[in-house]
Design an enzyme around this catalytic site. Structure first.
Site, short mmCIF file in Angstrom:
data_model
loop_
_atom_site.label_atom_id
_atom_site.label_comp_id
_atom_site.label_asym_id
_atom_site.label_seq_id
_atom_site.Cartn_x
_atom_site.Cartn_y
_atom_site.Cartn_z
N CYS A 56 3.26 -30.54 32.17
CA CYS A 56 3.99 -29.58 31.50
C CYS A 56 4.35 -28.46 32.16
CB CYS A 56 3.44 -29.36 30.28
SG CYS A 56 4.44 -28.20 29.15
N CYS A 60 0.71 -22.28 28.95
CA CYS A 60 -0.27 -22.21 27.75
C CYS A 60 -1.79 -21.93 28.21
CB CYS A 60 0.14 -23.18 26.39
SG CYS A 60 1.83 -23.35 26.26
N CYS A 63 -4.08 -24.87 27.07
CA CYS A 63 -3.77 -26.32 27.21
C CYS A 63 -3.96 -27.13 28.36
CB CYS A 63 -2.27 -26.44 26.99
SG CYS A 63 -1.52 -28.06 26.66
N CYS A 100 2.10 -38.64 13.88
CA CYS A 100 2.49 -37.49 14.83
C CYS A 100 2.61 -37.53 16.05
CB CYS A 100 1.68 -36.11 14.40
SG CYS A 100 1.49 -35.67 12.85
N CYS A 131 6.30 -37.24 12.19
CA CYS A 131 6.35 -35.95 12.70
C CYS A 131 6.69 -36.03 14.27
CB CYS A 131 5.13 -35.19 12.20
SG CYS A 131 4.81 -33.57 12.99
N CYS A 191 6.03 -27.73 10.34
CA CYS A 191 4.46 -27.73 10.51
C CYS A 191 4.41 -26.83 11.69
CB CYS A 191 4.03 -29.14 11.00
SG CYS A 191 2.56 -29.05 11.42
N ARG A 263 -3.78 -27.38 7.28
CA ARG A 263 -4.53 -28.48 7.92
C ARG A 263 -5.71 -28.00 8.99
NH1 ARG A 263 -0.75 -31.68 10.92
NH2 ARG A 263 -0.36 -32.60 8.98
N1 SAM Z 1 4.76 -29.10 24.21
C1 SAM Z 1 4.94 -28.92 22.89
C2 SAM Z 1 4.81 -27.45 22.64
O1 SAM Z 1 4.03 -26.84 23.10
O2 SAM Z 1 5.37 -26.92 21.82
C3 SAM Z 1 4.40 -29.84 22.07
C4 SAM Z 1 2.83 -30.14 22.21
S1 SAM Z 1 1.63 -28.94 22.41
C5 SAM Z 1 0.19 -29.79 23.02
C6 SAM Z 1 1.26 -28.84 20.67
C7 SAM Z 1 0.30 -27.95 20.13
O3 SAM Z 1 -1.35 -28.45 20.54
C8 SAM Z 1 0.24 -26.55 20.75
O4 SAM Z 1 1.11 -25.73 20.26
C9 SAM Z 1 -1.11 -25.72 20.45
O5 SAM Z 1 -1.05 -25.21 19.19
C10 SAM Z 1 -1.95 -27.04 20.50
N2 SAM Z 1 -3.11 -27.31 21.40
C11 SAM Z 1 -2.62 -27.50 22.70
N3 SAM Z 1 -3.90 -27.58 23.22
C12 SAM Z 1 -4.79 -27.17 22.35
C13 SAM Z 1 -6.44 -26.82 22.62
N4 SAM Z 1 -7.03 -26.70 23.67
N5 SAM Z 1 -7.03 -26.29 21.38
C14 SAM Z 1 -6.46 -26.36 20.47
N6 SAM Z 1 -4.97 -26.45 20.14
C15 SAM Z 1 -4.49 -26.89 21.13
FE1 SF4 Z 2 2.99 -27.61 27.66
FE2 SF4 Z 2 0.54 -27.59 26.35
FE3 SF4 Z 2 2.21 -25.60 26.42
FE4 SF4 Z 2 2.86 -27.66 25.04
S1 SF4 Z 2 1.14 -26.28 24.55
S2 SF4 Z 2 4.19 -26.33 26.04
S3 SF4 Z 2 2.16 -29.26 26.45
S4 SF4 Z 2 1.43 -26.43 28.35
#
Ligand code: SAM
Ligand code: SF4
Ligand code: DTB
Length: 326
Positions: A56, A60, A63, A100, A131, A191, A263
């Site tokens: 990606c 973040c 992530c 989801c 979802c 959500c 949730r």
């Molecule tokens: N890429 C898209 C986005 O970020 O909008 C959708 C998938 S992203 C993985 C969905 C959500 O997963 C993120 O917004 C975050 O809140 C959650 N998430 C990702 N990594 C995480 C982690 N290590 N611990 C807890 N929540 C996490």
């Molecule tokens: Fe990409 Fe992870 Fe951020 Fe979603 S949460 S935009 S998968 S880096």
């Protein structure tokens, strides 16, 4: 409490006052609110599937799927339709009512969206709620998802506006609010929640919940994630949140958004059964179910069913969840 009594004007001070209540008083208030709208012994269960994993472009800090961090993740292209159908069927047979699908995108291309729409259609045909979480959407893309019959769109605010720049630099808070507005305008259930345990303080947790509660419509589903710490992500090694402060966050979310499903989301694999029981007592009434979240582990199904059994909790049927979503 009637629909019109739902508030959208919470001040930060009022929310901080809730956080500061003696724990027992906070739990009592949350449980009282919870019982006005929900069966206190029923929990909705959703299963997750990563339909496109890793690589990606976003940064973040929590992530494992960001291309910026070397997390040992097996990257995958968009999954074939048949694989998605099989995973949804397994989830259904294990008792999940909602499926989801998550993609590690900043936003979907229109071509990608065509494929996701096919996935939504096969999952709906299995009689499950759908979802997806695909990143930012244009209004036009959102409309297409609505036409495809999508039930929920997951898009998190993640943290407070004040702490946000410490966590993500490649997308703004306003970008997120814009996507959420598109989803609400197209009348898709929202959500939307966040992650705690990222080094934020209590004021940030209060401010995140203020953002959610003061949206023009409360999100129908509010995922409260506890950070899953993944090696080589910037947040790896952050000091853990006091588990009772996690429970407080759930309780305050329940009080602010009485009709929403709250949730208990990521992080359950590191929680004791007793801590999860406190979260249900605080008003959590939905979980992610199945041994994997998107890329990290979640409790195995049997363990969750045993816990439900010990607590006298019944998984919610699709019918009930349709009623509470209406
Ligand atoms: N890429 C898209 C986005 O970020 O909008 C959708 C998938 S992203 C993985 C969905 C959500 O997963 C993120 O917004 C975050 O809140 C959650 N998430 C990702 N990594 C995480 C982690 N290590 N611990 C807890 N929540 C996490
Ligand atoms: Fe990409 Fe992870 Fe951020 Fe979603 S949460 S935009 S998968 S880096
Ligand atoms: C949400 O709020 N939490 C889920 C779902 N929405 C998509 C994702 C949790 C991801 C945890 C880290 C992982 O497994 O990659």
């Amino acid at each position: 409490m009637t629909e019109s009594a739902l508030r959208h004007d919470w001040s930060l001070e009022q929310i901080k006052t809730l956080f500061a209540l003696p724990f027992n008083d906070l739990m009592f208030q949350a449980q009282t609110v919870h019982r006005q709208f929900f069966d206190a012994n029923s929990v909705q269960i959703s299963s997750l599937l990563s339909i496109k994993t890793g690589a990606c472009p976003e940064d973040c800090a929590y992530c494992p799927q960001s291309a910026k961090y070397d997390t040992d993740l097996e990257k995958e292209r968009l999954l074939p339709l048949e694989e998605v159908k099989q995973a949804a069927l397994n989830a259904k047979n294990n008792g999940a009512t909602r499926f989801c699908m998550g993609a590690a995108w900043r936003n979907p291309t229109d071509k990608n969206l065509d494929k996701v729409i096919e996935m939504i259609s096969v999952v709906k045909d299995l009689g499950m709620e759908t979802c997806v979480t695909l990143g930012m959407l244009t209004q036009q893309q959102t409309r297409r998802l609505k036409q495809a019959g999508l039930d929920y769109y997951n898009h998190n605010l993640d943290t407070s506006p004040e702490y946000y720049n410490d966590i993500i630099t490649t997308r703004t808070y306003q970008d997120r609010l814009d996507t959420l507005q598109h989803v609400q305008e197209e009348n898709i259930n929202v959500c939307c929640g966040g992650i705690v345990g990222m080094g934020e303080d209590e004021q940030d947790r209060a401010s995140l919940l203020q953002q959610l509660a003061n949206m023009p419509r409360h999100p129908e589903s509010v995922p409260i994630n506890l950070l899953v710490q993944v090696k080589n992500t910037p947040l790896y090694g952050k000091e853990a949140l006091d588990p009772l402060d996690f429970v407080r966050t759930i309780a305050v979310a329940r009080i602010l958004m009485p009709k929403s499903a709250v949730r208990l989301s990521a992080g359950r694999n590191d929680m004791s059964d007793e801590l999860q029981a406190l979260c249900f007592l605080a008003g959590a009434n939905s979980i992610f179910y199945g041994e994997k979240l998107l890329t990290t582990p979640n409790p195995v199904e049997n363990h969750d069913l045993e816990l439900f059994n010990r607590l006298g909790i019944k998984p919610q049927s699709v019918k009930q969840s349709e009623q509470s979503a209406a």
